[in-house]
Design a protein around this motif. Structure first.
Motif, PDB file in Angstrom:
ATOM      1  N   ALA A   1     -34.102 -19.643 -41.970  1.00  0.00           N
ATOM      2  CA  ALA A   1     -34.640 -20.935 -41.531  1.00  0.00           C
ATOM      3  C   ALA A   1     -33.652 -21.646 -40.600  1.00  0.00           C
ATOM      4  O   ALA A   1     -34.062 -22.292 -39.622  1.00  0.00           O
ATOM      5  N   ASP A   2     -32.370 -21.512 -40.871  1.00  0.00           N
ATOM      6  CA  ASP A   2     -31.348 -22.113 -39.992  1.00  0.00           C
ATOM      7  C   ASP A   2     -31.435 -21.526 -38.577  1.00  0.00           C
ATOM      8  O   ASP A   2     -31.219 -22.228 -37.589  1.00  0.00           O
ATOM      9  N   LEU A   3     -31.743 -20.231 -38.482  1.00  0.00           N
ATOM     10  CA  LEU A   3     -31.895 -19.599 -37.155  1.00  0.00           C
ATOM     11  C   LEU A   3     -33.126 -20.152 -36.435  1.00  0.00           C
ATOM     12  O   LEU A   3     -33.108 -20.375 -35.225  1.00  0.00           O
ATOM     13  N   VAL A   4     -34.209 -20.354 -37.196  1.00  0.00           N
ATOM     14  CA  VAL A   4     -35.433 -20.918 -36.614  1.00  0.00           C
ATOM     15  C   VAL A   4     -35.153 -22.325 -36.090  1.00  0.00           C
ATOM     16  O   VAL A   4     -35.556 -22.679 -34.973  1.00  0.00           O
ATOM     17  N   TYR A   5     -34.439 -23.086 -36.890  1.00  0.00           N
ATOM     18  CA  TYR A   5     -34.079 -24.450 -36.494  1.00  0.00           C
ATOM     19  C   TYR A   5     -33.265 -24.427 -35.194  1.00  0.00           C
ATOM     20  O   TYR A   5     -33.532 -25.186 -34.260  1.00  0.00           O
ATOM     21  N   TYR A   6     -32.315 -23.506 -35.144  1.00  0.00           N
ATOM     22  CA  TYR A   6     -31.468 -23.320 -33.959  1.00  0.00           C
ATOM     23  C   TYR A   6     -32.314 -22.997 -32.726  1.00  0.00           C
ATOM     24  O   TYR A   6     -32.076 -23.510 -31.632  1.00  0.00           O
ATOM     25  N   LEU A   7     -33.332 -22.153 -32.914  1.00  0.00           N
ATOM     26  CA  LEU A   7     -34.187 -21.745 -31.790  1.00  0.00           C
ATOM     27  C   LEU A   7     -35.171 -22.834 -31.349  1.00  0.00           C
ATOM     28  O   LEU A   7     -35.493 -22.937 -30.174  1.00  0.00           O
ATOM     29  N   GLN A   8     -35.655 -23.640 -32.299  1.00  0.00           N
ATOM     30  CA  GLN A   8     -36.788 -24.517 -32.015  1.00  0.00           C
ATOM     31  C   GLN A   8     -36.451 -26.005 -31.886  1.00  0.00           C
ATOM     32  O   GLN A   8     -37.270 -26.785 -31.414  1.00  0.00           O
ATOM     33  N   LYS A   9     -35.250 -26.374 -32.310  1.00  0.00           N
ATOM     34  CA  LYS A   9     -34.869 -27.788 -32.339  1.00  0.00           C
ATOM     35  C   LYS A   9     -35.109 -28.507 -31.004  1.00  0.00           C
ATOM     36  O   LYS A   9     -35.636 -29.619 -30.968  1.00  0.00           O
ATOM     37  N   LYS A  10     -34.763 -27.852 -29.908  1.00  0.00           N
ATOM     38  CA  LYS A  10     -34.863 -28.539 -28.621  1.00  0.00           C
ATOM     39  C   LYS A  10     -36.308 -28.775 -28.171  1.00  0.00           C
ATOM     40  O   LYS A  10     -36.571 -29.669 -27.388  1.00  0.00           O
ATOM     41  N   TYR A  11     -37.233 -27.968 -28.703  1.00  0.00           N
ATOM     42  CA  TYR A  11     -38.646 -28.140 -28.332  1.00  0.00           C
ATOM     43  C   TYR A  11     -39.391 -29.093 -29.266  1.00  0.00           C
ATOM     44  O   TYR A  11     -40.421 -29.646 -28.903  1.00  0.00           O
ATOM     45  N   HIS A  12     -38.891 -29.223 -30.506  1.00  0.00           N
ATOM     46  CA  HIS A  12     -39.558 -30.067 -31.499  1.00  0.00           C
ATOM     47  C   HIS A  12     -38.527 -31.000 -32.122  1.00  0.00           C
ATOM     48  O   HIS A  12     -37.924 -30.678 -33.137  1.00  0.00           O
ATOM     49  N   PRO A  13     -38.325 -32.170 -31.516  1.00  0.00           N
ATOM     50  CA  PRO A  13     -37.257 -33.082 -31.949  1.00  0.00           C
ATOM     51  C   PRO A  13     -37.395 -33.544 -33.404  1.00  0.00           C
ATOM     52  O   PRO A  13     -36.402 -33.873 -34.033  1.00  0.00           O
ATOM     53  N   ASN A  14     -38.634 -33.554 -33.931  1.00  0.00           N
ATOM     54  CA  ASN A  14     -38.823 -34.009 -35.322  1.00  0.00           C
ATOM     55  C   ASN A  14     -38.818 -32.863 -36.324  1.00  0.00           C
ATOM     56  O   ASN A  14     -39.174 -33.061 -37.496  1.00  0.00           O
ATOM     57  N   LEU A  15     -38.440 -31.697 -35.859  1.00  0.00           N
ATOM     58  CA  LEU A  15     -38.466 -30.514 -36.725  1.00  0.00           C
ATOM     59  C   LEU A  15     -37.573 -30.696 -37.954  1.00  0.00           C
ATOM     60  O   LEU A  15     -36.446 -31.179 -37.846  1.00  0.00           O
ATOM     61  N   THR A  16     -38.100 -30.314 -39.113  1.00  0.00           N
ATOM     62  CA  THR A  16     -37.284 -30.368 -40.338  1.00  0.00           C
ATOM     63  C   THR A  16     -36.954 -28.943 -40.786  1.00  0.00           C
ATOM     64  O   THR A  16     -37.672 -27.995 -40.455  1.00  0.00           O
ATOM     65  N   ILE A  17     -35.892 -28.824 -41.561  1.00  0.00           N
ATOM     66  CA  ILE A  17     -35.487 -27.514 -42.060  1.00  0.00           C
ATOM     67  C   ILE A  17     -36.536 -26.985 -43.044  1.00  0.00           C
ATOM     68  O   ILE A  17     -36.770 -25.783 -43.137  1.00  0.00           O
ATOM     69  N   GLU A  18     -37.243 -27.908 -43.734  1.00  0.00           N
ATOM     70  CA  GLU A  18     -38.301 -27.501 -44.669  1.00  0.00           C
ATOM     71  C   GLU A  18     -39.436 -26.785 -43.939  1.00  0.00           C
ATOM     72  O   GLU A  18     -39.981 -25.791 -44.431  1.00  0.00           O
ATOM     73  N   GLU A  19     -39.794 -27.294 -42.755  1.00  0.00           N
ATOM     74  CA  GLU A  19     -40.833 -26.618 -41.962  1.00  0.00           C
ATOM     75  C   GLU A  19     -40.380 -25.219 -41.570  1.00  0.00           C
ATOM     76  O   GLU A  19     -41.178 -24.285 -41.504  1.00  0.00           O
ATOM     77  N   CYS A  20     -39.099 -25.093 -41.248  1.00  0.00           N
ATOM     78  CA  CYS A  20     -38.555 -23.785 -40.870  1.00  0.00           C
ATOM     79  C   CYS A  20     -38.617 -22.820 -42.051  1.00  0.00           C
ATOM     80  O   CYS A  20     -39.044 -21.675 -41.905  1.00  0.00           O
ATOM     81  N   VAL A  21     -38.232 -23.300 -43.231  1.00  0.00           N
ATOM     82  CA  VAL A  21     -38.293 -22.469 -44.443  1.00  0.00           C
ATOM     83  C   VAL A  21     -39.737 -22.012 -44.685  1.00  0.00           C
ATOM     84  O   VAL A  21     -39.993 -20.842 -44.962  1.00  0.00           O
ATOM     85  N   GLU A  22     -40.677 -22.950 -44.555  1.00  0.00           N
ATOM     86  CA  GLU A  22     -42.095 -22.645 -44.777  1.00  0.00           C
ATOM     87  C   GLU A  22     -42.582 -21.546 -43.829  1.00  0.00           C
ATOM     88  O   GLU A  22     -43.272 -20.605 -44.233  1.00  0.00           O
TER      89      GLU A  22
END
Ligand code: MG
Length: 164
Positions: free
Chosen positions: A27-48
Motif C-alpha cells: 500500500a505504501d508503494l501505491v501511495y508513492y505512485l498515486q499521491k501526486k494524482y489524488h491529493p486526498n488519497l489515504t493509505i486506507e484506500e491504498c490498502v483496500e
C-alpha cells in the motif's frame, strides 16, 4: 459479506507475509505512485485496493509460483543452470518479469507505466527485497510486489476516474 478464503488465497497471503511483505508495505508503494494524482488519497484506500488485487486468482497463482521458485533457489534445490540463474538474479533471465506481467495485465496498459516506473525507482519494500546481502532470494518476489502495487494503482485510478 466477505467470502471465505480458499486454500490458494490463504496460502498466497500467508507466503507474502512470511517472505517479509505486508499489505501495508505494498500500500505504501501505491501511495508513492498515486499521491501526486489524488491529493486526498489515504493509505486506507491504498490498502483496500491492494487487498482487492490480491483477491484475484491470477494474482494468487503468480504469487505461489514465484515465491515457490524463490524458496527452492534459496534452498539450493533447483537443477543447474536454473539454480545459479535464479540465485544470482541474473539480469537477462526475464521470466520473473514475464510472470509479473500476468498481474499488471489485469488492469490494462496504465499498469505497465506504473510498473516500469516503480521498478526503476525501487522505493520502500522493493529496496529491501533487492538487498542481496540478506542471503534471501527474491528474484521473483520483487517483481510480483511491484506488479501488485502497479495493478492496485491502476485499479485506484480507474475507480477515481469513474467517480470524478
Ligand atoms: Mg526480479
Amino acid at each position: 459479506m466477505k467470502k471465505k478464503m480458499d486454500q490458494v488465497e490463504s496460502k498466497a497471503r500467508k507466503w507474502l507475509e512470511e517472505r517479509g511483505v505486508s499489505l501495508q508495505d505494498i500500500a505504501d508503494l501505491v501511495y508513492y505512485l498515486q499521491k501526486k494524482y489524488h491529493p486526498n488519497l489515504t493509505i486506507e484506500e491504498c490498502v483496500e485496493n491492494v487487498d482487492r488485487v490480491i483477491a484475484k486468482r491470477e494474482v494468487q497463482n503468480a504469487i505461489l509460483t514465484g515465491i515457490q521458485l524463490d524458496i527452492l533457489a534459496e534452498q539450493n534445490k533447483l537443477d543447474e543452470p536454473l539454480q545459479s540463474i535464479l540465485h544470482s538474479d541474473e539480469g537477462l533471465y526475464g521470466v520473473d518479469e514475464i510472470l509479473a506481467f500476468s498481474i499488471v495485465n489485469i488492469y490494462g496498459s496504465i499498469g505497465f507505466t506504473n510498473y516500469g516506473f516503480i521498478d526503476k525507482q525501487k522505493p520502500g519494500i522493493l529496496k529491501n527485497l533487492n538487498d542481496k546481502s540478506t542471503g534471501k532470494c527474491h528474484t521473483f518476489l520483487d517483481d510480483i510486489v511491484g506488479a501488485i502495487a502497479a495493478a492496485a494503482s491502476s485499479r485506484l485510478a480507474h475507480r477515481a476516474a469513474n467517480v470524478e
